[in-house]
Design an enzyme around this catalytic site. Structure first.
Site, short mmCIF file in Angstrom:
data_model
loop_
_atom_site.label_atom_id
_atom_site.label_comp_id
_atom_site.label_asym_id
_atom_site.label_seq_id
_atom_site.Cartn_x
_atom_site.Cartn_y
_atom_site.Cartn_z
N SER A 103 54.34 34.22 18.70
CA SER A 103 53.33 34.62 19.69
C SER A 103 52.71 35.96 19.32
CB SER A 103 53.96 34.70 21.09
OG SER A 103 54.93 35.73 21.17
N ASP A 161 57.41 43.27 18.10
CA ASP A 161 56.93 42.13 17.31
C ASP A 161 55.47 42.30 16.92
OD1 ASP A 161 59.39 40.98 17.44
OD2 ASP A 161 58.85 39.34 18.77
#
Length: 353
Positions: A103, A161
């Site tokens: 994602s 991330d």
């Protein structure tokens, strides 16, 4: 997904009709207060769900991808001017929901594309170049908007991330602070998906419960994990200046110790234990990655690890029902590619759509 955004094999496609509808719909006129320093409000997301026909509580990757796209497209348009009519195809080899940051990779690429399309950042690719990267200031802007996309998808992400996806290389994350590591090498790894689903929320809650129940036992384990991370950082930063093969046994031992500690705190899983046993039978060292409890593991490959040994390990792992890829960590972050630099599989996906 609505009819305007289709899942194409491993790709999402958002066409210019959806973009135009998104920017001109009266339903979205109430969404005007965009601020990249704040998370999306519940009201904003509910309005976007209504517009896109996404059911309340929908958690499918396609639905979350659509929601993040709509939010980022509107927010970036509101701040920097309308995104022009574009077709956006998102192609990925990363499995979703496996703890690999798929994602975040999606959000980073989407932010870079939308910001470039509306002129908020430059198009760094010069004639004759196959790849190019943005300036540090532009990467910071990409990262901030990618974090907004992650907020749409996850609610309260750490930001690590999307930072890795933006800058690449390796980062140290501690107490909410993200520090890039300097001069880290590119490491070969075998990435294995056990295909065992897990809930990060449940795993984190379990660790917290153990810490509260056994603080005198668990806190030293956590301190030891922190010390392993610091030792690993020291080794990685020393490797580029002195690329000695002697560093790899140290990293392998740190992998093993870390994996044992992660089992102790309760984020292991029998599938991950099996992964470690299988790779150990081939003289390789593995540990979980992501939240644990299933998901994925990584196996360190030395530069002199023979292709035969790697293929043999992959064959045995696939026989367990796992899925394997040979790849690298420590690579560059978000990059703009010319069409001539894309591999055949990506070009095929683009040509079909």
């Amino acid at each position: 997904m609505t009819g305007d955004a289709a899942l194409v094999n491993t790709a999402f496609k958002f066409n210019n009709f959806l973009v135009s509808k998104c920017l001109n719909s009266p339903l979205l006129a109430s969404i005007a207060d965009f601020d990249e320093s704040k998370p999306p409000s519940v009201e904003q997301l509910d309005t976007l769900k209504e517009f896109a026909g996404i059911a309340a509580g929908a958690s499918a990757p396609e639905s979350l991808a659509t929601l993040a796209f709509l939010y980022m497209c509107l927010a970036i348009s509101a701040k920097y001017g309308d995104v022009p009519s574009v077709d956006i195809l998102v192609w990925s080899e990363l499995p979703t929901g496996a703890g690999l940051g798929s994602s975040a990779a999606y959000a980073v690429c989407l932010a870079a594309a939308l910001l470039t399309a509306c002129g908020a950042i430059s198009c760094p690719l010069k004639e004759g170049e196959s790849t190019a990267r943005w300036t540090e200031e532009e990467l910071t802007l990409i990262n901030s908007w990618a974090f907004q996309g992650e907020r749409v998808i996850h609610g309260n992400p750490s930001g690590v991330d999307n930072a890795v996806g933006t800058w690449g290389g390796a980062l140290r994350y501690q107490s909410g602070k993200i520090i890039p590591l300097k001069r880290v090498p590119t490491l070969r790894i075998l990435l294995t998906n056990t295909k065992v689903p897990r809930s990060t929320k449940v795993l984190v809650a379990g660790v917290k419960e153990k810490i509260l129940k056994f603080p005198a036992i668990m806190n030293p384990v956590l301190d030891s994990i922190d010390a392993i991370s610091q030792e690993c950082q020291s080794v990685l930063e020393a490797m580029p200046a002195n690329p000695s093969p002697e560093y790899y046994p140290v990293l392998e031992e740190l992998f093993d110790i870390n994996q044992h500690h992660l089992n102790v705190i309760g984020v292991g899983h029998p599938s991950l234990d099996r992964l470690c046993r299988v790779t150990a039978s081939h003289g390789l060292h593995s540990k979980l990655t992501g939240a644990g409890g299933g998901g994925c593991g990584i196996t360190l490959l030395r530069p002199d690890t023979s292709p035969l040994a790697v293929e043999s390990a992959k064959r045995d792992l696939c026989a367990c029902g796992f899925e394997c890829w040979e790849t690298n960590i420590g690579a560059p972050g978000v990059t703009l590619h010319s069409s001539s630099s894309l591999n055949a599989e990506v070009l095929h996906a683009l040509s079909e759509n």
